[in-house]
Each structure stands twice: as C-alpha cells, then as structure tokens.
Design an enzyme around this catalytic site. Structure first.
Site, PDB file in Angstrom:
ATOM      1  N   GLY A 255       0.826  -1.206   0.000  1.00  0.00           N
ATOM      2  CA  GLY A 255       0.000   0.000   0.000  1.00  0.00           C
ATOM      3  C   GLY A 255       0.850   1.242   0.000  1.00  0.00           C
ATOM      4  O   GLY A 255       2.036   1.220   0.369  1.00  0.00           O
ATOM      5  N   ASN A 257       2.233   5.080   1.022  1.00  0.00           N
ATOM      6  CA  ASN A 257       2.494   5.744   2.296  1.00  0.00           C
ATOM      7  C   ASN A 257       1.212   6.381   2.808  1.00  0.00           C
ATOM      8  O   ASN A 257       0.493   7.048   2.062  1.00  0.00           O
ATOM      9  CB  ASN A 257       3.564   6.823   2.127  1.00  0.00           C
ATOM     10  CG  ASN A 257       4.942   6.255   1.834  1.00  0.00           C
ATOM     11  OD1 ASN A 257       5.569   6.607   0.851  1.00  0.00           O
ATOM     12  ND2 ASN A 257       5.393   5.357   2.677  1.00  0.00           N
ATOM     13  N   GLY A 258       0.911   6.144   4.081  1.00  0.00           N
ATOM     14  CA  GLY A 258      -0.287   6.704   4.680  1.00  0.00           C
ATOM     15  C   GLY A 258      -1.522   5.842   4.523  1.00  0.00           C
ATOM     16  O   GLY A 258      -2.613   6.246   4.941  1.00  0.00           O
ATOM     17  N   GLY A 260      -2.035   2.974   6.013  1.00  0.00           N
ATOM     18  CA  GLY A 260      -2.367   2.311   7.261  1.00  0.00           C
ATOM     19  C   GLY A 260      -1.580   1.041   7.529  1.00  0.00           C
ATOM     20  O   GLY A 260      -1.956   0.256   8.410  1.00  0.00           O
ATOM     21  N   LYS A 261      -0.475   0.818   6.829  1.00  0.00           N
ATOM     22  CA  LYS A 261       0.292  -0.423   7.004  1.00  0.00           C
ATOM     23  C   LYS A 261       0.874  -0.518   8.416  1.00  0.00           C
ATOM     24  O   LYS A 261       0.759  -1.550   9.081  1.00  0.00           O
ATOM     25  CB  LYS A 261       1.406  -0.491   5.965  1.00  0.00           C
ATOM     26  CG  LYS A 261       0.928  -0.449   4.517  1.00  0.00           C
ATOM     27  CD  LYS A 261       2.035  -0.671   3.535  1.00  0.00           C
ATOM     28  CE  LYS A 261       3.131   0.365   3.641  1.00  0.00           C
ATOM     29  NZ  LYS A 261       2.672   1.723   3.349  1.00  0.00           N
ATOM     30  N   GLU A 369       8.742  -3.127   6.736  1.00  0.00           N
ATOM     31  CA  GLU A 369       9.762  -2.503   5.882  1.00  0.00           C
ATOM     32  C   GLU A 369      11.175  -2.843   6.357  1.00  0.00           C
ATOM     33  O   GLU A 369      12.043  -1.982   6.452  1.00  0.00           O
ATOM     34  CB  GLU A 369       9.566  -0.979   5.863  1.00  0.00           C
ATOM     35  CG  GLU A 369       8.239  -0.506   5.310  1.00  0.00           C
ATOM     36  CD  GLU A 369       8.153  -0.601   3.799  1.00  0.00           C
ATOM     37  OE1 GLU A 369       9.156  -0.955   3.151  1.00  0.00           O
ATOM     38  OE2 GLU A 369       7.070  -0.343   3.267  1.00  0.00           O
TER      39      GLU A 369
END
Length: 667
Positions: A255, A257-258, A260-261, A369
């Site tokens: 997904g 950035n931002g 919700g990961k 990440e």
C-alpha cells in the site's frame, strides 16, 4: 519488570548518573543537578513506581562509585523531585498536593535524621561543636565593633543559638521540612512544564502490552471491521478492515504511504482498535517466547544491547538456551557476536533486529519494511530467511506478516493484502541494477569544484585496542551543480563519508575541502539529510521546524510558506503536528528546512528508504528540478538505485571503505 521497562530504567539511570557526577565533580556546576530530575520525572510520569526505584538504585550506585556520597545524594534528590512531580502529574494533581507531599517527606526525613543523631551521640556532639565554634566566632567578631548595639546583638546571637541547641530535635525537623518544601516547589515549577509539553505529544506508534494473563497464542488472528484513529486527529488511519492470518501463513501487506500499514502492525501486535474487534485464541505475547515479535523499519529504536550477542538474547527469560551464532549466521552476520552494536551500520542493525526476533521463536512475526535500510545482498539474505519462516516446511513454523513496498518481495507470500485499495501496482517499487561508474570518477559537471577529497581515511577508536578503519584513501571531486551517487553495501563506509563531507567528522587522514577550505570548519554549509527523517525533526509543528532548521523567526509566515512550497508541501501543513505527517512528507519537511539555509551542497543518506513508488517519484522529480534550476550540488548515498539516473549521472562504489570499480554485471 518487563524488558521494555528495564531498558527505560537503564537509559534514564545513565542520564541521571551522568548529570549527578558532572554536578559534583565539575566546579560551580551544582546547578546542573536539576537536569537529573528530568529523566526521573519521565519515568515516574510514564511508568510504574518499580521502574523509578530500579533506575534510582542503578544511578545511585554508579554515582557513588565515581563521585562518592555527593553523587549518591544528588541522585537521591533527583529521584525524589522527579518522582514526586511525575507521580502528581500522572494523577493530574496540582500545587496543594505538592506542598502536602513535601511536608510529609520533610517530616519523615527529619525524623530519620533526629533518630540517627540520637543514636550516634558522638557524631551529634561533633557536628554541634563545629556549629557552636562558628557561631562563637561570629559573635566575637561582632564584639570587636565599638558599638553597644553590636555587643547586644552578639549576646542575643549566642543566647538564641544556645536555646536552639537545647531543642535540637525540633530544629532539625523544622529545617528538614522547610528545605524539602522549597526544593520540591522549585522542582515542580521547572519540571512540570516539561511534563505538560509531553502530555500534548501523542505517542502514536507505541506498542502496548495488553493486560491479559492467558496462554500465549497470537494466531490465528481475526480482525472484524476494525478501525483505528490516532489521538488528536479527525480521521481514521485504518479501516474498516476485516482479515484473518492463519497459523503458518505468509501474508504480504502493501500500500501507499499513509494507507495504514504501520497501523495494521500495531493492531496485530496488540494495540486495541478504536472500533471493531480483534479475536485471538490467547494473548498476544509481545516479545515473549512463542508469542509475537515485531521488527520495525528503523532498527536504532529496538537494538538495546551493547554487544551483538547481548542484543540477540535481550529480554529472554533466564535459563533460555539460544544458539546465538546460528541465528547470526542465518541473517548474514557470521562472526559478529562480540561486535559493539554502536559500530554497526543501519543495514547490519536491521539484520540484528531480525535475529533477535527469531530468538524468541515467535508464532507471529511482523516485519515492517525491514529491507529498506539493507543493501541488495542483505535483502536477498533476509528475504530467504523470511520466506522460510512460514508453512509446515519452515524451520521456525512462524506466521509472517511482511509489510513492504518492493514488488519482488511479495512473490513468496501466500496472500497479498493491498491497503491502498488500488487495482493496479502503482504503489510498488521496482528494483534496479547497480549503475556503472564512469571511467574517470573525477570528471563530472562543468562548474567550479565545490568538494575536493584527497586521500581521505577515517578510523574509529583510533590508537585504542578497538580501532576500526572505516575509510581508506578516498579521493574525488564534486563540482557545482553535480549529481553524485555513492553506492556500497552495509558497513562499507557510506555514512562515515557523508559525515566527513558535511564537516561533522574530521578525517584521521587526508583532506576534505569545501570551496577550498576544510569542511569541518564550515559546519552547516553542507546540508545533510539523515536516513531516518523523523529523528531529524526536533519541533512539534511543521512551521516551527522549518523556521528552526533555517534559522529565521517562526512568525515570518511568508518564509515558512515559501520554504514549504519549494519542496511541494501545502502551506496549510504549517500548523500541523509533525507526528501526523506521512514518511514522504517528513522527508520533504527535512529538505524544506535544509534548503531554506541555502547550503553549498546537499547530502541525502538513503533518501528513498520506506517510500512508495509515487512518493519516490515525486521526491526525485523535486530534487532533479532543484539541481537543474538552482545549480544545487547533490550527493546521494543509497543502495536503492531505481530512478536515480537523472538526478545522479555519476556513481562511486565503496567496498570495505575503499573506492572500487563498478560491480560485475552493473548496468
């Protein structure tokens, strides 16, 4: 205590002990003792009382061994003031509670002193004789003045002191109460302001330990229509979301950035959602054997041991048998067991964090990440380890939730969850081959030279048994408007070279010149953007950060808006809290403050780490425009090469601290 509480106590105890020792040893530095109240106040404000007690014992022991009783008492005083203020602030009490508590504390301390002096009669007589001699000396000096008023005052002084000595118990008790009340009020006045500011800072990414005492069984886990909203925000960061992770399953989460990961990671690790339900057969067991282990993007925040081997087993129950060497070999750190963690590169720290997670034999491993700071070879090692965790054939038999931006990292997953909700693949990052270096690394842009490195070498711990060479005989030139990529594996010396170019480190050999003068004499002329953008942002709000970094008044709204616009950020963000920004916005904010200072050159250390494809493309386009339009000199240090061709036409390759030709097979 929990391992995280032990870590908090250790760090705060070290800070308090250091300030206490400096206050005692350094002449006229007694006022610095007040700084020691801050770490103790933070412990009392955020943690249980036992954490404060443990930190006090540790700090007092260290201070006593180095600075004697003076250091010991300074730590005790800091613990009292900080503990009193922190506990009262945590329970949302005020000044009347401080006064009442300090009166009680003063009375108790005074009673202990009276009891001690009653038992130790010889010590009491020695103290009183010394004080009597001083009083009689003052009275004798007053008698030498040829005025009757001074004679009467001398007689009154000796008479009054004699009366006090006859009632010495009351004297010591009153003196103790008054002094402790005064000290408590001063500590409350100074420290409560610090804690008030901390109360307004939301700890958005805090991993909480749920209060459950059942058996550890984090999988299978089922999320039913969960939502999560961070404090002081007006929108949900995640949800509504429903998913299930089975035992032994490998799930890839992607997904933008931002999307919700990281919030999903928090929920899987035990944080309660603001809506919906999370179902598990047992407790989360965060950090426990057979429970849940989390490896985050920035390993600096989770590596605690001073030695590599110590960090692998940190927090494990006593008596646990762990094959440290095998785990280190598994993540590509063979022979690192005795190494100091402070000397590891970002990628090596990340591999160490994975080894420490595997030491817990977790039933659920969440990797957020984890390859963003690791070189291509390290990525291959970690991906082999992670892909071998799940399923019946996996040696660790672990459920894996792997959060990633890289397209080639999701292939081994059993299932892919895209939180951005997009049917295409625009948020994923494609990897690229290592770019080739030109035949003459010194030939580049046609502008005048900005940076000139000649025979630069650097050795950490020079002239000690722990000396370690980081760089050897580095020579190259960077001209005005040039774009240079410095590539190398983890531990090759890239970050050390960046600090030398920025003037923050003086090389142990050779010269690094900026405009013909040593770079370490011009700190600030070269702007440096660190790997972790969040660690470089020091203020609470966007506008304050830009003004502080650039060195102008935060009330100069026009300059703040101009700096934000220069990096593609909306002026409306000036009033937003920094913790509410995405990773890409944080990197742009760092650039806004640095570029507003008009630096001679800009160094970017791993600028693309943790960014999705869209954010990467936007940041690279911004830097390319700045370099082309303003003649900005850009040096990028990265192991991630996709899209860097336009920004950095030149490439240098580092291996073991030495410049080498391009690796075989480079594009």
């Amino acid at each position: 205590m929990q391992p995280v509480e032990m870590a908090q106590a250790a760090v705060m105890a070290a800070l308090c002990a250091a300030t206490a020792i400096i206050a005692v040893v350094v002449p006229f530095a007694g006022g610095l003792a007040l700084l020691g109240t801050v770490p103790m106040g933070l412990l009392a404000y955020r943690d249980r009382l036992r954490v404060l007690i443990a930190a006090t014992v540790a700090a007092a022991t260290i201070a006593f061994l180095i600075a004697g009783m003076g250091g010991f008492m300074t730590v005790v005083n800091c613990a009292y003031i900080g503990g009193l203020t922190g506990v009262i602030k945590r329970h949302r009490r005020g000044l009347p509670t401080v006064i009442a508590a300090s009166v009680v504390a003063g009375a108790l301390f005074g009673a202990v002193a009276v009891l001690a002096l009653t038992v130790l009669a010889r010590l009491r007589h020695l103290i009183f004789d010394a004080i009597t001699a001083n009083v009689q000396g003052v009275a004798a000096a007053m008698d030498q003045v040829p005025l009757p008023e001074f004679h009467r005052a001398a007689d009154d002084l000796t008479g009054f002191f004699g009366m006090l000595l006859r009632h010495w118990q009351l004297l010591i008790l009153a003196q103790s109460i008054v002094s402790i009340v005064i000290v408590s009020l001063l500590g409350w006045w100074a420290l409560s302001r610090v804690l008030d500011r901390l109360r307004g800072v939301p700890d958005v990414h805090k991993l909480e330990l749920p209060a459950d005492s059942g058996p550890v069984a984090p999988v299978p886990v089922r999320l039913n229509q969960v939502r999560f909203r961070y404090p002081q925000t007006g929108h949900d960061a995640l949800g509504p979301l429903s998913l299930e992770v089975q035992a032994g399953e490998h799930v890839a989460v992607t997904g933008a950035n931002g999307s919700g990961k990281t919030t999903l990671m928090l929920l899987l690790a035990g944080r309660a959602p603001t809506a919906g339900t999370v179902e598990r057969p047992g407790s989360v067991g965060l950090g426990a054997l057979g429970g849940t282990a989390v490896v985050m993007q920035h390993p600096e925040s989770q590596v605690l041991g001073t030695r590599v081997a110590d960090d692998v087993v940190w927090g494990l129950p006593a008596g646990t048998t762990t094959d440290v060497d095998r785990l280190l070999e598994e993540v590509g750190l063979t022979g690192f067991a005795e190494r100091d963690t402070g000397g590891l590169s970002g990628g090596e720290l990340q591999r160490l964090a994975v080894a420490a997670a595997l030491a817990r034999e977790p039933a659920l491993l969440i990797a957020d990440e984890v390859t963003s700071m690791v070189d291509p070879q390290g990525r291959d090692v970690l991906l082999r380890v992670l892909s071998g965790l799940a399923g019946s054939a996996g040696r660790h038999r672990t459920s894996l939730v792997h959060i990633t931006h890289y397209n080639d990292e999701v292939g081994s997953a059993d299932r892919i969850i895209d939180l951005s909700g997009s049917p295409d693949n625009t948020a994923m990052v494609e990897t690229a081959e290592v770019p080739a270096a030109p035949a003459n690394v010194a030939a580049g842009h046609s502008g005048p030279p900005v940076l000139e490195l000649s025979g630069v070498g650097h050795e950490y711990g020079s002239r000690t048994p722990w000396a370690k060479t980081a760089l050897r005989d580095i020579s190259f030139t960077v001209e005005e408007g040039d774009g240079l990529l410095i590539h190398g594996g983890n531990g090759s010396g890239k970050s050390t070279l960046a600090w030398i170019i920025a003037g923050l480190t003086t090389p142990t050999s050779g010269t690094c010149l900026l405009g013909g003068r040593p770079a370490d004499e011009q700190v600030g002329a070269v702007a440096l953007s660190f790997q972790a953008a969040r660690l470089q942002l020091m203020r609470s709000h966007v506008g304050l950060e830009v003004a502080s970094a650039a060195g102008f008044s935060p009330h100069d709204q026009a300059r703040v808006y101009s700096a934000l616009a220069a990096v593609g950020l909306d002026a409306a963000l000036a009033g937003r809290r920094i913790d509410q920004l995405s990773g890409g916005q944080m990197r742009r904010l760092v650039l806004a403050g640095l570029l507003a200072r008009a630096p001679r050159a800009l160094i970017l250390d791993e600028p693309l780490a943790g960014l999705d494809a869209t954010s990467r493309e936007g940041l690279l386009r911004l830097l390319e425009d700045l370099r082309r339009d303003t003649g900005l000199t850009v040096v990028v240090i990265s192991h991630d090469f996709a899209g860097l061709g336009e920004l950095c036409p030149r490439t240098l390759h580092l291996r073991n601290g030495v410049l080498v030709p391009a690796p075989a097979g480079a594009a």
